[in-house]
Design a protein around this motif. Structure first.
Motif, mmCIF file in Angstrom:
data_model
loop_
_atom_site.group_PDB
_atom_site.id
_atom_site.type_symbol
_atom_site.label_atom_id
_atom_site.label_comp_id
_atom_site.label_asym_id
_atom_site.label_seq_id
_atom_site.Cartn_x
_atom_site.Cartn_y
_atom_site.Cartn_z
ATOM 1 N N SER A 13 29.268 72.248 10.359
ATOM 2 C CA SER A 13 30.448 72.715 9.629
ATOM 3 C C SER A 13 30.158 72.812 8.136
ATOM 4 O O SER A 13 29.507 71.936 7.557
ATOM 5 C CB SER A 13 31.615 71.758 9.858
ATOM 6 O OG SER A 13 32.737 72.138 9.084
ATOM 7 N N VAL A 14 30.643 73.883 7.532
ATOM 8 C CA VAL A 14 30.445 74.082 6.088
ATOM 9 C C VAL A 14 31.801 74.344 5.432
ATOM 10 O O VAL A 14 31.994 75.334 4.741
ATOM 11 C CB VAL A 14 29.474 75.242 5.792
ATOM 12 C CG1 VAL A 14 28.054 74.890 6.159
ATOM 13 C CG2 VAL A 14 29.900 76.530 6.537
ATOM 14 N N ASN A 15 32.724 73.417 5.643
ATOM 15 C CA ASN A 15 34.067 73.599 5.078
ATOM 16 C C ASN A 15 34.194 73.046 3.662
ATOM 17 O O ASN A 15 35.292 72.906 3.138
ATOM 18 C CB ASN A 15 35.118 72.956 5.970
ATOM 19 C CG ASN A 15 34.881 71.461 6.142
ATOM 20 O OD1 ASN A 15 33.882 70.944 5.673
ATOM 21 N ND2 ASN A 15 35.794 70.797 6.820
ATOM 22 N N SER A 16 33.063 72.742 3.012
ATOM 23 C CA SER A 16 33.081 72.296 1.618
ATOM 24 C C SER A 16 31.798 72.750 0.948
ATOM 25 O O SER A 16 30.775 72.992 1.606
ATOM 26 C CB SER A 16 33.209 70.774 1.521
ATOM 27 O OG SER A 16 32.011 70.141 1.946
ATOM 28 N N GLY A 17 31.859 72.849 -0.376
ATOM 29 C CA GLY A 17 30.675 73.260 -1.120
ATOM 30 C C GLY A 17 29.535 72.275 -0.982
ATOM 31 O O GLY A 17 28.362 72.657 -0.885
ATOM 32 N N ALA A 18 29.858 70.974 -0.948
ATOM 33 C CA ALA A 18 28.826 69.941 -0.813
ATOM 34 C C ALA A 18 28.120 70.049 0.530
ATOM 35 O O ALA A 18 26.888 69.902 0.620
ATOM 36 C CB ALA A 18 29.454 68.563 -0.974
ATOM 37 N N ALA A 19 28.888 70.324 1.596
ATOM 38 C CA ALA A 19 28.300 70.448 2.929
ATOM 39 C C ALA A 19 27.361 71.647 2.993
ATOM 40 O O ALA A 19 26.268 71.562 3.588
ATOM 41 C CB ALA A 19 29.400 70.581 3.974
#
Length: 386
Positions: free
Chosen positions: A236-242
Motif C-alpha cells: 500500500s502506498v497511501n502516504s508519501g512516506a510509504a
C-alpha cells in the motif's frame, strides 16, 4: 507531446506575430530581443509611491544591507553547488510543466505560470515604486522577450538616475528583490496557515496520484498523468512516506513494478535514477491523492475545500520562485540588479576605472559558473526527453 514543444510552438507564434504586425502591436525588435513598451500602470505606481514615500525610502534603507547579505549568500550557494553538480548532476529548469529526468524540481504548469507572472510584476513594480518615491521618473513599462526568455521592465529616466544620489540608486536597485522576498513571505504565511489547519481538517488520503510522467522514462507510454495508485508490488502506498520507502528501500534498478491504479493494473521495469545509480527510477512524479472528507463535504461542499487547497499550492510556488529568482537576481553579475548594486558599492572607495574592471571580471566569472551549471546540469536531462 513533450511540453517543451508547446513552449517552442508558443514562442515561435509570438515571434511570427510580432514581426508580421510589428507596427500595429507597437513592438520593438533588437536582434534576439522583443520589447513592447506602454504608459499604462504608471498612474498606479505613482499612486502607490505617493501613499507614503517616507515608508518606502526607510524600508529600503533596511533592504540595502539585506540585499548585500543575500548577494554574499547567493555567491556562496552557487559556488558550493559546483562540486555537487559534478558528483551528481541536478537538472533544474524553471519552466512550468516541464519534467526533466532526474530534476529535483517540477513546477506545476498552472501554479507555476501564475507565480512567474506575479514574480515579474512585483519585481518591476518594486523598482518603479521606489523610483517615484524618490523623484526619479519612469519613461515606460513593458514586457520583454530575450529569444524565449520572458521578462518585464520599468524604464527609468536616465537623466534622473544620473543626478540621483548613490543611496537613492541603491534603494531602487535593491527594491526588486526585496519586493520578491516580501511577496514570498506573505505567500509562505498563507501556506503555513492552510496546511496546518484547514487542509488536514478537510482532506483524507486514498493513495498516490501521478502528476507527471517523465519523457523517456520507464513509465512513459504505460502510466499516465492523473492515475491514482493504491499499491505497488502489493504494498500500500497511501502516504508519501510509504511510497518513498518502497522506491528507496524495497525496489532496485531493473526490478519489475506492478502498479494497481484506479484505471487498471500496469507493470513497468525500473531503471537507475539519473542522480543515484543505486536507487530505482520509475520515471514518475507523485503526490498524495486527497479527497474531501464526507463530513466536510456535507458542511462546505467540494468547491471551497479544493479552492483553498489550490490556493495553498499556488502560494507555495509563489514563495519558492520568488525566493529563488530574488536570490539569483542579487548575484554580483551585470546586468542583474546584484551586479549594479555591487558596482555602486565599489564606487564608494574605488576609482571608476578600477571599479569597472572588478565588476567586469566578477560578472564574467559568475556568468561562466551559471552557464556551466545550466549546461552540465540541464542539457543532458533535456536530451533524454527526446
Amino acid at each position: 507531446m513533450n511540453v517543451l514543444w508547446y513552449y517552442v510552438i508558443f514562442f515561435a507564434i509570438v515571434w511570427v506575430l510580432a514581426l508580421l504586425f510589428r507596427n500595429k502591436l507597437k513592438m520593438d525588435v533588437y536582434g534576439p530581443i522583443l520589447m513592447r513598451r506602454t504608459q499604462k500602470m504608471r498612474g498606479f505606481i505613482e499612486w502607490v509611491a505617493n501613499t507614503s514615500p517616507r515608508f518606502w525610502r526607510w524600508s529600503m534603507n533596511l533592504g540595502i544591507p539585506i540585499s548585500v547579505f543575500c548577494m554574499g549568500l547567493s555567491v556562496y550557494l552557487i559556488i558550493i553547488s559546483l562540486p555537487r553538480m559534478f558528483q551528481s548532476p541536478q537538472a533544474a529548469l524553471l519552466l512550468p510543466g516541464v519534467d526533466i529526468p532526474g530534476s529535483p524540481i517540477f513546477i506545476p504548469i498552472f501554479s507555476g505560470i501564475i507565480a512567474l507572472i506575479l514574480l515579474m510584476i512585483v519585481h518591476e513594480f518594486g523598482h518603479g515604486i521606489l523610483a517615484r518615491a524618490q523623484g526619479v521618473g519612469i519613461k515606460s513599462i513593458g514586457v520583454i522577450l530575450l529569444a524565449i526568455l520572458p521578462g518585464a521592465f520599468v524604464e527609468l529616466d536616465e537623466e534622473d538616475v544620473k543626478k540621483a544620489k548613490r543611496s537613492v540608486k541603491l534603494r531602487i536597485y535593491a527594491a526588486g528583490s526585496m519586493f520578491n522576498f516580501g511577496l514570498a513571505a506573505i505567500a509562505w504565511v498563507v501556506v503555513i496557515i492552510l496546511t496546518s489547519s484547514f487542509i488536514p481538517y478537510a482532506f483524507q488520503s486514498d493513495g498516490v496520484k501521478i502528476i507527471s510522467v517523465t519523457p523517456g522514462g520507464p513509465a512513459e507510454g504505460v502510466l499516465q498523468e492523473g492515475m491514482v495508485v493504491s499499491s505497488i508490488n502489493g504494498i500500500s502506498v497511501n502516504s508519501g512516506a510509504a511510497y518513498t520507502d518502497l522506491i528507496i528501500n524495497k525496489t532496485k534498478p531493473g526490478d519489475t513494478m506492478t502498479y494497481v491504479t484506479d484505471q487498471g493494473t500496469y507493470t513497468i521495469t525500473s531503471t537507475s535514477n539519473p542522480n543515484n545509480a543505486s536507487t530505482a527510477y520509475p520515471g514518475t512524479r507523485n503526490e498524495i491523492h486527497l479527497e474531501v472528507k464526507p463530513s466536510v463535504a456535507q458542511t462546505y461542499g467540494d468547491i471551497i475545500p479544493w479552492f483553498l487547497f489550490d490556493l495553498a499550492d499556488v502560494c507555495y510556488w509563489i514563495y519558492a520562485l520568488n525566493i529563488m529568482v530574488g536570490l539569483f537576481n542579487l548575484l554580483p553579475m551585470k546586468p542583474l540588479d546584484g551586479g549594479i548594486i555591487f558596482e555602486e558599492l565599489l564606487r564608494y572607495k574605488v576609482s571608476e576605472n578600477v571599479t569597472g574592471k572588478i565588476v567586469s571580471s566578477v560578472s564574467w566569472i559568475m556568468i561562466g559558473i551559471v552557464t556551466l551549471l545550466v549546461v552540465y546540469g540541464t542539457v543532458p536531462g533535456i536530451l533524454k526527453m527526446f
